[in-house]
Every structure is written in structure tokens, then in C-alpha cells.
Motif scaffolding. Structure first.
Motif, mmCIF file in Angstrom:
data_model
loop_
_atom_site.group_PDB
_atom_site.id
_atom_site.type_symbol
_atom_site.label_atom_id
_atom_site.label_comp_id
_atom_site.label_asym_id
_atom_site.label_seq_id
_atom_site.Cartn_x
_atom_site.Cartn_y
_atom_site.Cartn_z
ATOM 1 N N LEU A 98 0.878 -1.167 0.000
ATOM 2 C CA LEU A 98 0.000 0.000 0.000
ATOM 3 C C LEU A 98 0.913 1.215 0.000
ATOM 4 C CD1 LEU A 98 -3.066 0.735 0.270
ATOM 5 C CD2 LEU A 98 -2.665 0.936 2.741
ATOM 6 N N VAL A 99 0.654 2.180 -0.873
ATOM 7 C CA VAL A 99 1.551 3.336 -0.977
ATOM 8 C C VAL A 99 0.777 4.642 -0.962
ATOM 9 C CG1 VAL A 99 3.226 2.005 -2.333
ATOM 10 C CG2 VAL A 99 1.535 3.411 -3.532
ATOM 11 N N ARG A 100 1.463 5.706 -0.533
ATOM 12 C CA ARG A 100 0.959 7.075 -0.638
ATOM 13 C C ARG A 100 1.917 7.857 -1.526
ATOM 14 N NH1 ARG A 100 -3.152 8.629 2.679
ATOM 15 N NH2 ARG A 100 -3.668 7.284 4.469
ATOM 16 N N PHE A 101 1.345 8.752 -2.324
ATOM 17 C CA PHE A 101 2.142 9.528 -3.252
ATOM 18 C C PHE A 101 2.592 10.849 -2.636
ATOM 19 C CE2 PHE A 101 0.017 6.466 -5.855
ATOM 20 C CZ PHE A 101 0.918 6.203 -6.870
ATOM 21 N N SER A 102 3.460 11.542 -3.341
ATOM 22 C CA SER A 102 4.024 12.799 -2.871
ATOM 23 C C SER A 102 2.922 13.805 -2.551
ATOM 24 C CB SER A 102 4.950 13.385 -3.948
ATOM 25 O OG SER A 102 5.355 14.692 -3.606
ATOM 26 N N PRO A 103 3.082 14.572 -1.469
ATOM 27 C CA PRO A 103 2.071 15.574 -1.087
ATOM 28 C C PRO A 103 2.119 16.810 -1.972
ATOM 29 C CG PRO A 103 3.901 15.682 0.432
ATOM 30 C CD PRO A 103 4.179 14.512 -0.476
ATOM 31 N N GLU A 104 2.446 16.638 -3.213
ATOM 32 C CA GLU A 104 2.458 17.726 -4.184
ATOM 33 C C GLU A 104 1.887 17.198 -5.486
ATOM 34 O OE1 GLU A 104 6.577 18.660 -4.432
ATOM 35 O OE2 GLU A 104 6.615 19.853 -2.610
ATOM 36 N N GLY A 105 1.252 18.045 -6.265
ATOM 37 C CA GLY A 105 0.766 17.633 -7.571
ATOM 38 C C GLY A 105 -0.614 17.014 -7.534
ATOM 39 N N LEU A 106 -1.014 16.419 -8.666
ATOM 40 C CA LEU A 106 -2.371 15.908 -8.844
ATOM 41 C C LEU A 106 -2.643 14.628 -8.064
ATOM 42 C CD1 LEU A 106 -2.770 16.542 -12.680
ATOM 43 C CD2 LEU A 106 -3.958 17.730 -10.833
ATOM 44 N N ALA A 107 -1.590 13.980 -7.535
ATOM 45 C CA ALA A 107 -1.780 12.724 -6.803
ATOM 46 C C ALA A 107 -1.511 12.894 -5.306
ATOM 47 C CB ALA A 107 -0.873 11.645 -7.368
ATOM 48 N N GLN A 108 -1.589 14.114 -4.810
ATOM 49 C CA GLN A 108 -1.173 14.377 -3.434
ATOM 50 C C GLN A 108 -2.033 13.666 -2.402
ATOM 51 O OE1 GLN A 108 -2.327 18.544 -2.020
ATOM 52 N NE2 GLN A 108 -2.410 18.800 -4.241
ATOM 53 N N ARG A 109 -3.255 13.312 -2.748
ATOM 54 C CA ARG A 109 -4.098 12.573 -1.799
ATOM 55 C C ARG A 109 -4.337 11.138 -2.242
ATOM 56 N NH1 ARG A 109 -9.305 16.199 -0.573
ATOM 57 N NH2 ARG A 109 -9.322 16.380 -2.854
ATOM 58 N N ALA A 110 -3.636 10.727 -3.269
ATOM 59 C CA ALA A 110 -3.863 9.402 -3.831
ATOM 60 C C ALA A 110 -3.242 8.292 -2.991
ATOM 61 C CB ALA A 110 -3.304 9.335 -5.253
ATOM 62 N N ILE A 111 -3.911 7.165 -2.980
ATOM 63 C CA ILE A 111 -3.409 5.944 -2.362
ATOM 64 C C ILE A 111 -3.294 4.902 -3.460
ATOM 65 C CG2 ILE A 111 -3.923 4.075 -0.734
ATOM 66 C CD1 ILE A 111 -5.337 6.138 1.006
#
Length: 402
Positions: free
Chosen positions: A253-266
């Protein structure tokens, strides 16, 4: 490029991938004639004389050797392809950098993060160009997916699913090759297949910030195989058994960088070398607030797309490869004519040579290999401890979310 430039090529290891590198180099002038780059196959090295002979008689190398150091010492060699087993990668890559040779290396570049970083340091000291074998990046469907994400056509990314499921080791009779030995290969499916998946997620969506992973060894013992004799595809009946020292399966399970269009994506990432059914089941799914895309390598030339939330026609539309997608037009004149794995390596060769010759730098590099190795190491730590592991630095003023 404005004028013709000949680039001397050296090859280390004339196995399946070495042969593919050679063919890719030879294809560049035909597929990209406007670049004015003409690879010259100078010298190939392998530990087996029959493979050296094949490199000369069939692949077109001018000469061969049983000692890879002779490739690096050859003044007519400008670039080197390193296609040897994992445990030799760092030694050869560092030696290539110290010899001032630009190199194209298959992944994983190193057996560990530290080993991969040592390659990166040698590259920085000597100012050479690099390329790493993350060839799936170059699929036209993936380039189109990346464009849709970057242009905001999918909106904010909400979740990502990536998997690379293969069955090359699904049979317990499959030989205990070097791939199952931790000293020789490093990690197992994490380095072999999982690293491709994390690279594709990072390339298309954005950098991964943290990871929680689990791994398993599904087949703990396999029949032994003498070093240099056969591959893990060989099936052995009976014989002495040996321990499998690295993982067959991994999930994260991963979290993406807190910047850009995926900042809240899992995201979820899964890899297996013992799956029954998939042979090269490499899949990427990206879901956003305004649209989604899905891709499966076993259907390389197709991309499933849905754009908009309130369409009369719901569900995915299958978009076939066409000249508007990535480098597709270099290989096929119209939609629906399939590209293949070898074509992706030609694109990779072109990007590497263009960077070496001072052109645009869109090639994957040793920095990408370090990023993938960091994720693999974090996944191993998480699997061992049960804890989330941070893989990147949070943006200023932000805290990690778990």
C-alpha cells in the motif's frame, strides 16, 4: 542532430537481453534516420566462447573477448551495454564510469540501495550518461496515459493500482538459478518485477512518499542448477534441493508525494513470480475525479479510457495504438498495427544515444534506479517490521499521513 555521428558500442554479456540491446542499437539508424546517429558494434564480451562467436558472426560485432575489462579499455568504445546477472552490475557499472564510458544497464542496477547509490556516485564523479532498463515506460499507451494525467484530463488522482504477475517460477521444479539467491540477486520479485511497477507509478503518476508492504516465499526449495548452466525456466526432475532465499510474492500500500495531482492518492502494488495464468501480466490502473485509464502489457497496444463523469455512455472505451501516441508512428503507419517488446528497447536505445550525443534527455537514468531501489528497500523493511516506511521527504510544512 545536424551531422552524422558514429558511436562505438561495447556489450557485456551476450544472453537474451544482450542480443536485444545489439539489435536495438542496429535499428536506431533505420527508425530514427534524422538523428544522424550510427551505432558501430565494436566489441562484445561473455564468459562463454560460443556466445562471443555468436556476437561476431550473427549480431555483427567486429571482435569479441572473454574479459569484459577489455571492452571498457577499448578506445573505440563510447557506450557500453551491461546485461550480465545482477550480482555483477555494480562492479561493471562502476568500472564503466571510471573508464569514462556511458552505459545502458538492465535493472536492478544494484542488489541494494547502497550498491545502486555507489553506481550513482561513480557516474557523478565521471560525468557519464546512463540509461536503465525501465523499458515499459516507452509503450505508446503508457505515454498517452502519462499525457492525460499531466494535462489534468483525469482530474485529481484518487487511487492507483499496479501489478506485475508472472508465472516463470510457478512450477516447483523450476531450477534454483541465481535469481533465488540473495547474495547473487539481492531481493527476489521486489527487484525483478515490483521495481518495474513502482517505476511506472512514479513515471506516470508521481513519486511515492511512503509504503507498507508484505512479502512471502511460496516455494521454499527448488532443485539446484550449476552456475552458468541453463536458467530458471528449466524444469528439473529430482536432484538436490536448495533454499529459496528471497521473496516470491510482494504486495504494498503506498501514498504519493504531497504535491501535484496525486497528493491525496493511495495506491496498491502487487508482484508475483509464481502466479498461475499470467505470463507477463503487467497492469496499471489510474483513477481520478474526472476520468480513469487502464493498461495491461499483455494487450500492449491498447489503453482503456473513460473521460468525464456524466457521459451517456458509461464505462471504459478501448483505444487502440495510433500514430498520435508516443513513438508509435516510428514503427507503424496507422492505428491497430501492433508494436512489441523489442520496439520498446529500440526507443530506449534511441533515448540513451540521443542523451550521449548531447540531445534531449528523456531517458531513464541511474537516478531512477536509485529511486526504485529506495522503494524496494523500504518495502523490505516494512515487510520485516510491519511498519510504514517513508520513501521520500515531505513537502515543507507537511507531515506524513499513515
Amino acid at each position: 542532430m545536424n551531422q552524422q555521428r558514429t558511436v562505438g558500442v561495447g556489450l557485456i554479456s551476450v544472453g537474451w537481453m544482450g542480443k536485444l540491446h545489439a539489435r536495438a542499437y542496429s535499428s536506431v539508424p533505420y527508425v530514427y534516420p534524422e538523428l544522424g546517429i550510427k551505432p558501430r558494434l565494436v566489441v562484445a564480451a561473455d564468459t562463454e566462447q560460443s556466445r562471443v562467436d555468436y556476437a561476431i558472426s550473427t549480431l555483427g560485432f567486429e571482435r569479441g573477448t572473454l574479459d569484459y575489462h577489455e571492452v571498457l579499455a577499448d578506445p573505440e568504445v563510447d557506450v557500453v551495454s551491461i546485461c550480465a546477472p545482477n550480482f555483477l552490475h555494480a562492479e561493471m557499472a562502476i568500472a564503466a564510469a571510471e573508464a569514462g564510458k556511458h552505459f545502458w544497464i538492465e535493472k536492478p542496477a544494484g542488489r541494494s540501495l547502497a550498491e545502486t547509490q555507489s553506481i550513482e556516485q561513480a557516474v557523478a564523479r565521471n560525468g557519464v550518461e546512463t540509461s536503465v532498463g525501465f523499458n515499459y515506460r516507452h509503450a505508446p499507451a503508457i505515454e498517452r496515459a502519462r499525457q492525460l494525467v499531466g494535462d489534468g484530463r483525469l482530474g485529481e488522482i484518487t487511487n492507483v493500482r499496479a501489478s506485475f504477475l508472472a508465472g516463470y517460477a510457478a512450477d516447483p521444479r523450476a531450477a534454483l538459478s541465481w535469481r533465488f539467491n540473495r547474495e547473487l540477486a539481492g531481493s527476489g520479485v521486489l527487484a525483478d518485477l515490483f521495481s518495474h511497477a513502482v517505476d511506472l507509478c512514479s513515471h506516470v503518476v508521481g513519486s511515492i512518499q511512503s509504503i507498507s508492504a508484505a512479502t512471502n516465499v511460496m516455494i521454499p526449495a527448488r532443485p539446484k542448477l550449476s552456475m552458468g548452466q541453463g536458467t530458471h525456466f528449466d524444469l528439473i526432475e529430482g536432484g538436490e534441493m536448495g533454499e529459496v532465499e528471497n521473496e516470491d510474492y510482494a504486495a504494498a500500500l503506498v501514498r504519493f508525494s504531497p504535491e501535484g495531482l496525486a497528493q491525496r492518492a493511495i495506491g496498491t502494488i502487487e508482484a508475483s513470480r509464481v502466479a498461475i495464468g499470467p505470463q507477463c501480466g503487467y497492469r496499471l490502473e489510474i483513477y481520478g475525479t474526472e476520468g480513469s485509464v487502464k493498461w495491461d502489457y499483455e494487450r500492449l497496444n491498447e489503453l482503456e479510457v473513460v473521460l468525464g463523469r456524466n457521459n451517456e455512455e458509461q464505462g471504459f472505451t478501448t483505444v487502440i495504438g495510433s500514430p498520435g501516441h508516443g513513438e508509435y508512428s516510428r514503427f507503424q503507419p496507422g492505428p491497430g498495427n501492433a508494436m512489441g517488446f523489442d520496439d520498446l528497447k529500440i526507443i530506449e536505445a534511441k533515448k540513451f544515444l540521443l542523451a550521449v550525443c548531447g540531445g534531449e534527455k528523456t531517458n531513464s537514468t541511474i537516478a531512477d534506479a536509485v529511486a526504485a531501489a529506495a522503494l524496494v528497500e523500504a518495502a523490505e523493511k516494512s515487510a520485516a517490521t510491519g511498519d510504514w516506511q517513508q520513501t521520500g521527504k515531505p513537502a515543507q510544512g507537511q507531515k506524513m499521513q499513515y
